[in-house]
Design a protein around this motif. Structure first.
Motif, PDB file in Angstrom:
ATOM      1  N   CYS A 154       0.839  -1.197   0.000  1.00 40.04           N
ATOM      2  CA  CYS A 154       0.000   0.000   0.000  1.00 40.04           C
ATOM      3  C   CYS A 154       0.876   1.250   0.000  1.00 40.04           C
ATOM      4  CB  CYS A 154      -0.911  -0.022   1.232  1.00 40.04           C
ATOM      5  SG  CYS A 154      -1.754   1.533   1.554  1.00 40.04           S
ATOM      6  N   TYR A 161      -0.077   4.305   0.686  1.00 44.98           N
ATOM      7  CA  TYR A 161      -0.747   5.392   1.397  1.00 44.98           C
ATOM      8  C   TYR A 161      -0.263   5.498   2.842  1.00 44.98           C
ATOM      9  CZ  TYR A 161      -3.800   4.240  -2.509  1.00 44.98           C
ATOM     10  OH  TYR A 161      -4.290   3.923  -3.749  1.00 44.98           O
ATOM     11  N   CYS A 182      -0.329  -0.558   4.621  1.00 45.05           N
ATOM     12  CA  CYS A 182      -0.226   0.902   4.609  1.00 45.05           C
ATOM     13  C   CYS A 182       0.605   1.390   5.793  1.00 45.05           C
ATOM     14  CB  CYS A 182      -1.611   1.534   4.667  1.00 45.05           C
ATOM     15  SG  CYS A 182      -2.702   1.055   3.309  1.00 45.05           S
ATOM     16  N   SER A 200      -2.352  10.751   3.325  1.00 50.91           N
ATOM     17  CA  SER A 200      -3.372  10.268   2.387  1.00 50.91           C
ATOM     18  C   SER A 200      -4.774  10.304   2.976  1.00 50.91           C
ATOM     19  CB  SER A 200      -3.039   8.841   1.954  1.00 50.91           C
ATOM     20  OG  SER A 200      -1.733   8.758   1.422  1.00 50.91           O
ATOM     21  N   TYR A 206      -8.668   3.631   3.200  1.00 55.32           N
ATOM     22  CA  TYR A 206      -7.964   2.848   2.174  1.00 55.32           C
ATOM     23  C   TYR A 206      -8.851   2.630   0.958  1.00 55.32           C
ATOM     24  CZ  TYR A 206      -5.881  -1.200  -0.159  1.00 55.32           C
ATOM     25  OH  TYR A 206      -5.359  -2.054  -1.100  1.00 55.32           O
ATOM     26  N   THR A 220      -9.373   5.899  -0.980  1.00 53.62           N
ATOM     27  CA  THR A 220      -8.196   6.357  -1.714  1.00 53.62           C
ATOM     28  C   THR A 220      -7.864   5.429  -2.875  1.00 53.62           C
ATOM     29  OG1 THR A 220      -7.355   7.261   0.367  1.00 53.62           O
ATOM     30  CG2 THR A 220      -5.785   7.067  -1.436  1.00 53.62           C
ATOM     31  N   LYS A 221      -7.982   4.132  -2.634  1.00 55.42           N
ATOM     32  CA  LYS A 221      -7.632   3.152  -3.662  1.00 55.42           C
ATOM     33  C   LYS A 221      -8.685   3.072  -4.749  1.00 55.42           C
ATOM     34  CE  LYS A 221      -6.724  -1.825  -4.229  1.00 55.42           C
ATOM     35  NZ  LYS A 221      -7.925  -2.121  -5.061  1.00 55.42           N
TER      36      LYS A 221
END
Length: 351
Positions: A42, A44, A74, A108, A311, A314-315
């Motif tokens: 990850c 982030y 992450c 992030s 997560y 953002t992803k």
């Protein structure tokens, strides 16, 4: 709220990981850097910022956040707690400064307890303006605060709802004249007391002053002991004195488990005791009958799910969760009938 199939599967996978106990055992709540990247690749970095310390409650929140970061690989930039051990009240200005620091670091995403919306909401709006998604946790789980902060959701216990469940349980157990013990300032604690009043069937809020001669009734006792949660024995002197002066009270709800377990030791007669949050001492008191029930807000989820949501947002190109409302991590009422089902989580430090 409609979710895409991808988001649903992501959440299902995250829930499965929680149930499977795939957690990182670290529990530091200090401002030292925390780099968690044990899972995948990850890219982030998320900040976790709260008004809590690293005590028995908040260490579980931080453990949940670290577990989620490890599951995805992450990073957590830092795990902050603005209230240091022995400090009487959270330092909201310090927490607000930590939020600003995370924005300046261009993290992030931010998972944060919105402990003082009047101070923090404008700062959280700056995060949103900078393109940094925000998920509230534990404090700020109110639709108005969520909207004012610009957060996508809040993961926590709806406090009024938790109080309503507790009040209804007291009534079911024959305790209708309830004392609600407030150990520190905070609107969330008053919301719990007001919910108890509603659960008892009252049309108004939990009141201050002297308890009436009979119930249904909810009366607040705001402790004057500095940092009552860290000095429960001194605080219990105030509670015990109030109960002696008001023998008509037949139920006490403590909003902190250190106060609850200390009250059990004081042996009030003919009074049912309940508390918020679990730990091994509360588990033992429930099993022995000293505590009638506890309200479990499942704080591991308050740490885990915000990282999960940030997560996925953002992803997966801005897919949001919660619809501007609270994703409830509780309340779960725990008593003799179901303490065994949560005992493993307590032993593992996940509750």
């Amino acid at each position: 709220m409609k979710r895409t199939r991808k988001l649903f599967l992501g959440l299902l996978a995250a829930a499965t990981l929680v149930l499977a106990g795939c957690t990182n055992s670290g529990s530091s709540g200090s401002s030292s850097s925390t780099n968690v990247a044990a899972g995948g690749s990850c890219p982030y970095t998320f900040a976790v910022i709260t008004h809590g310390d690293n005590g028995s409650f908040w260490s579980v929140v931080y453990k949940g956040a670290k577990a989620a970061a490890a599951d995805y690989g992450c990073k957590l930039s830092e795990v902050y707690g603005s209230q240091q051990q022995g400090q009487a009240q959270p330092d909201d200005n310090a927490e607000n400064a930590q939020i600003l620091n995370a924005i300046n670091q261009h993290v992030s995403g931010i998972a944060v307890s919105d402990h003082d919306p009047s101070i923090m909401n404008s700062t959280l709006q700056r995060a949103k303006a900078a393109g940094i998604p925000v998920v509230l946790l534990n404090a700020g789980c109110d639709n108005t605060d969520i909207a004012a902060s610009g957060a996508m959701t809040c993961v926590g216990q709806p406090e009024t709802l938790a109080g309503q469940h507790a009040g209804a349980r007291f009534l079911q157990d024959g305790a209708s004249n309830v004392l609600c013990v407030v150990h520190q300032s905070g609107q969330n604690l008053l919301d719990r007391c007001n919910g108890i009043a509603q659960g008892l069937g009252l049309s108004g809020n939990c009141s201050t002053g002297s308890a009436p001669s009979s119930g249904p009734a909810c009366t607040e006792l705001i402790l004057s002991t500095p940092n009552a949660a860290s000095n429960p024995q001194q605080a219990i002197g105030q509670v015990s004195s109030y109960l002696q002066s008001h023998p008509q009270i037949n139920g006490v709800m403590t909003l902190n488990n250190a106060i609850g377990t200390a009250l059990v030791s004081a042996h009030p007669t003919n009074v049912k005791i309940a508390t918020f949050d679990l730990n091994p001492a509360v588990q033992q008191d429930i099993q022995s009958g000293g505590i009638d029930f506890a309200v479990d807000q499942q704080q591991f989820l308050q740490g885990y799910l915000p990282i999960n949501f940030l997560y996925l947002y953002t992803k997966d190109h801005g897919q949001t969760t919660g619809g501007g409302t609270t994703v409830a991590s509780g309340p779960l009422l725990v008593d003799k009938t179901n303490i065994s089902t949560v005992s493993a989580a307590i032993s593992a430090g996940d509750d």
